[in-house]
Design a protein around this motif. Structure first.
Motif, short mmCIF file in Angstrom:
data_model
loop_
_atom_site.label_atom_id
_atom_site.label_comp_id
_atom_site.label_asym_id
_atom_site.label_seq_id
_atom_site.Cartn_x
_atom_site.Cartn_y
_atom_site.Cartn_z
N SER A 63 0.65 15.17 -9.36
CA SER A 63 0.19 16.00 -10.46
C SER A 63 0.52 15.42 -11.83
CB SER A 63 0.80 17.41 -10.35
OG SER A 63 2.22 17.34 -10.42
N VAL A 64 1.25 14.30 -11.86
CA VAL A 64 1.64 13.70 -13.14
C VAL A 64 1.41 12.20 -13.12
CG1 VAL A 64 3.39 15.45 -13.65
CG2 VAL A 64 4.04 13.37 -12.42
N PHE A 65 1.30 11.63 -14.32
CA PHE A 65 1.30 10.19 -14.52
C PHE A 65 2.63 9.81 -15.17
CE2 PHE A 65 -3.39 10.93 -14.90
CZ PHE A 65 -3.77 10.19 -13.78
N ILE A 66 3.22 8.71 -14.73
CA ILE A 66 4.41 8.18 -15.39
C ILE A 66 3.94 7.20 -16.45
CG2 ILE A 66 6.63 7.03 -15.11
CD1 ILE A 66 6.40 9.69 -13.66
N GLY A 67 4.09 7.59 -17.71
CA GLY A 67 3.54 6.78 -18.79
C GLY A 67 2.11 7.21 -19.09
N PRO A 96 0.26 15.05 -17.62
CA PRO A 96 -0.41 15.76 -16.53
C PRO A 96 -1.61 15.01 -15.98
CG PRO A 96 -0.89 16.79 -18.64
CD PRO A 96 0.17 15.76 -18.90
N SER A 97 -1.76 15.08 -14.68
CA SER A 97 -2.93 14.50 -14.02
C SER A 97 -3.84 15.64 -13.58
CB SER A 97 -2.50 13.68 -12.80
OG SER A 97 -3.60 13.35 -11.99
N PHE A 98 -5.12 15.48 -13.82
CA PHE A 98 -6.07 16.53 -13.46
C PHE A 98 -6.86 16.16 -12.20
CE2 PHE A 98 -5.57 16.53 -18.11
CZ PHE A 98 -5.02 17.79 -18.27
N LYS A 99 -6.31 15.23 -11.42
CA LYS A 99 -7.02 14.78 -10.22
C LYS A 99 -7.02 15.85 -9.13
CE LYS A 99 -6.39 9.80 -10.79
NZ LYS A 99 -5.84 8.56 -10.20
N LYS A 100 -5.92 16.62 -9.06
CA LYS A 100 -5.81 17.62 -8.00
C LYS A 100 -5.56 18.99 -8.63
CE LYS A 100 -4.25 14.54 -4.32
NZ LYS A 100 -3.24 14.31 -3.27
N LEU A 101 -6.63 19.63 -9.02
CA LEU A 101 -6.54 20.96 -9.58
C LEU A 101 -6.86 21.99 -8.50
CD1 LEU A 101 -8.35 20.51 -13.01
CD2 LEU A 101 -5.90 20.75 -12.63
N ASN A 102 -5.95 22.93 -8.32
CA ASN A 102 -6.16 23.99 -7.34
C ASN A 102 -6.65 25.25 -8.07
OD1 ASN A 102 -5.24 22.46 -5.12
ND2 ASN A 102 -3.12 22.84 -5.72
N LEU A 103 -7.94 25.47 -7.97
CA LEU A 103 -8.54 26.62 -8.66
C LEU A 103 -8.86 27.71 -7.65
CD1 LEU A 103 -11.03 24.79 -11.04
CD2 LEU A 103 -8.77 25.66 -11.61
N ASN A 104 -8.26 28.90 -7.85
CA ASN A 104 -8.61 30.03 -7.00
C ASN A 104 -9.78 30.78 -7.61
OD1 ASN A 104 -7.48 31.77 -9.04
ND2 ASN A 104 -5.46 31.25 -8.22
#
Length: 240
Positions: free
Chosen positions: A126-130, A178-186
């Motif tokens: 869920s995050v990028f380092i740098g 923040p990384s938006f690659k894996k967004l869990n939307l209900n």
């Protein structure tokens, strides 16, 4: 059947090649002094770069070749292209310092890509380092073009140079973004997200450059603010 499978494996690499191609066209546009096209080509490269990985995952065609090819394409489109745009429009007026900042942006971008490749899977997705190099590239290009587009910013050229240097440092930092690659939307949040996106697209339509500058600034500042807040919390806990 085998022929179709081979085409599926080629598909994500075609998007990667398109990203690299647009990066080269952006470099040529910068050299020719067409800075608007240089910016647009970098943004288009970002779109193709976002598609290649997703297509590879959807078609289950990820490969070591694809990963290495993607990194090389990213270095061209998001390392060299924004550095050339920055240098030909702003950095050139600051002599060796301007050329040094442009060069270090590319070098730090290469380090960022190498670190990403060897550390993928060792931290939460869920995050990028740098700061990710595509983000750094777009922020650099947007700020550079904003500097060229608005007369009141003409006296702040040194700020653009410092920002370019800061973007390079953020890429090799340990600041989390923040990384938006894996967004869990209900289901309950889909309507809210749709409304927010409609508002966002409306602002982009009415004020494209200003909206991009604000969005880019908020993302970069978010990581920095989060880093300092975490640092202060850890400092307070250690004193207790």
């Amino acid at each position: 059947m085998n022929h179709k499978l081979q085409l599926i494996y080629i598909l994500p690499n075609l998007f990667t090649a398109a990203s690299a191609f647009l990066g080269v066209i952006s470099i040529i546009s910068s050299i020719n002094g067409d800075f608007y096209k240089a910016l647009i080509y970098i943004i288009l490269s970002l779109l193709f770069d976002g598609l290649d990985g997703r297509i590879a995952r959807l078609t289950n065609t990820t490969s070591k070749f694809g990963v290495e090819f993607d990194s090389l394409a990213d270095l061209i489109a998001f390392g060299v292209a924004p550095a050339v745009l920055f240098y030909t429009s702003v950095g050139i007026y600051y002599g060796k310092f301007g050329s040094l900042v442009a060069a270090f942006f590319v070098v730090f971008g290469a380090i960022r890509l190498a670190r990403f490749n060897v550390t993928t899977g060792t931290y939460e997705p869920s995050v990028f380092i740098g700061l990710p190099i595509p983000t750094a590239a777009v922020v650099s290009a947007i700020y550079t073009y904003a500097y060229l587009n608005y007369d009141f910013l003409k006296s702040y050229g040194l700020f653009i140079v410092i920002l370019q240097a800061l973007l390079g440092i953020l890429m090799v930092s340990n600041i989390r973004y923040p990384s938006f690659k894996k967004l869990n939307l209900n289901r309950s949040s889909i309507l809210k997200v749709l409304i927010y996106l409609m508002l966002l697209f409306s602002f982009l339509y009415l004020y494209p450059l200003e909206s991009l500058v604000i969005l880019a600034s908020l993302y970069v500042l978010y990581g920095i603010a989060r880093f300092f807040l975490t640092f202060l919390r850890v400092g307070k806990k250690s004193k207790i």
